[in-house]
Design an enzyme around this catalytic site. Structure first.
Site, PDB file in Angstrom:
ATOM      1  N   CYS A   5       3.113  21.268 -10.789  1.00 38.58           N
ATOM      2  CA  CYS A   5       4.343  20.655 -11.291  1.00 38.58           C
ATOM      3  C   CYS A   5       5.085  21.562 -12.264  1.00 38.58           C
ATOM      4  O   CYS A   5       5.233  21.256 -13.438  1.00 38.58           O
ATOM      5  CB  CYS A   5       4.063  19.313 -11.961  1.00 38.58           C
ATOM      6  SG  CYS A   5       5.583  18.400 -12.357  1.00 38.58           S
ATOM      7  N   GLU A  31       5.707  21.001  -5.534  1.00 38.96           N
ATOM      8  CA  GLU A  31       4.485  21.806  -5.516  1.00 38.96           C
ATOM      9  C   GLU A  31       4.613  22.817  -4.377  1.00 38.96           C
ATOM     10  O   GLU A  31       5.335  22.592  -3.403  1.00 38.96           O
ATOM     11  CB  GLU A  31       3.249  20.940  -5.282  1.00 38.96           C
ATOM     12  CG  GLU A  31       2.923  19.980  -6.409  1.00 38.96           C
ATOM     13  CD  GLU A  31       2.292  20.660  -7.609  1.00 38.96           C
ATOM     14  OE1 GLU A  31       2.164  21.905  -7.590  1.00 38.96           O
ATOM     15  OE2 GLU A  31       1.920  19.953  -8.556  1.00 38.96           O
TER      16      GLU A  31
END
Length: 232
Positions: free
Chosen positions: A2, A102
């Site tokens: 993240c 991601e």
């Protein structure tokens, strides 16, 4: 883990969802990165948005190896580590978002970006903590970081960890200064896979300078290597 997220909603939508006032102007953001100034909601001011730097200030982030250490913290040890213990008790915050990214490694040098959102594409919040410090010029800066937990089944294929995502009821507990430590630690749960959706997006997300809605659109993996005509 993240290192980018999005907040592609209007000021009015944010104020309505979080029941908080935003005094500053706000433009939807689709490619948020560390060191940027971003809206958060703190325990001290739950009815208003504050604007803090994610991880570090822009000047400090020039030292990349150091800056990367200040954008996440493991929730499992948040109440034990000296560097975070006080913030966990007194400086908790919500970090509004509507998705995050991601990168899945598919080769020695190839990574495909994926976007993760809630199944209804609604606004949500990450659990966070914040800090205040004085810089070299005597100015007070505020920074925040995200808390993480072990990844759910959907995320695990790409990353072993994911941000702590809170429900509306959990947000109230997180911001309540009278919440007990055990109650706070019980919020640090892995968000259910069945309530999330993921899909590949354009590798243009790799460029922080590109902050447009089209980078949030689903992109076929076969278009990952230079075919940007989908976004013309």
């Amino acid at each position: 883990m993240c290192e980018r997220y999005s907040l592609g909603k209007t000021k009015q939508e944010l104020e309505s969802r979080f029941n908080a006032e935003m005094l500053e102007e706000f433009q939807p953001r689709f490619n948020i990165a560390p060191s940027q100034l971003l809206p958060v909601i703190t325990m001290e001011s739950p009815k208003g948005f504050s604007h803090f730097y994610w991880g570090v200030t822009p000047d400090f982030s020039k030292n990349k190896p150091v800056s990367q250490k200040f954008i996440h913290a493991k929730s499992e040890t948040i109440n034990q580590r000296v560097s975070y213990k006080n913030s966990f008790k007194r400086r908790r915050c919500l970090i509004p978002a509507d998705g995050y990214y991601e990168w899945k490694k598919v080769g020695k040098k190839i990574k495909i970006p994926f976007r993760f959102v809630l199944h209804d594409n609604s606004l949500f919040s990450f659990a966070g903590i914040w800090e205040e410090y004085e810089n070299e010029n005597g100015q007070i800066n505020h920074t925040f970081l995200l808390l993480t937990v072990p990844a759910n089944f959907l995320v695990k294929d790409i990353n072993e960890r994911m941000p702590v995502i809170l429900s509306k009821n959990q947000e109230q507990v997180w911001l309540d200064k009278f919440s007990q430590e055990d109650d706070l630690l019980n919020l640090m749960k892995t968000y259910p896979s069945e309530q999330m959706v993921t899909y590949p997006v354009s590798p243009m997300i790799n460029q922080v300078s590109i902050d447009s809605e089209y980078i949030t659109r689903k992109t076929s993996p076969m278009d990952q290597f230079g075919n940007y005509t989908l976004f013309g």
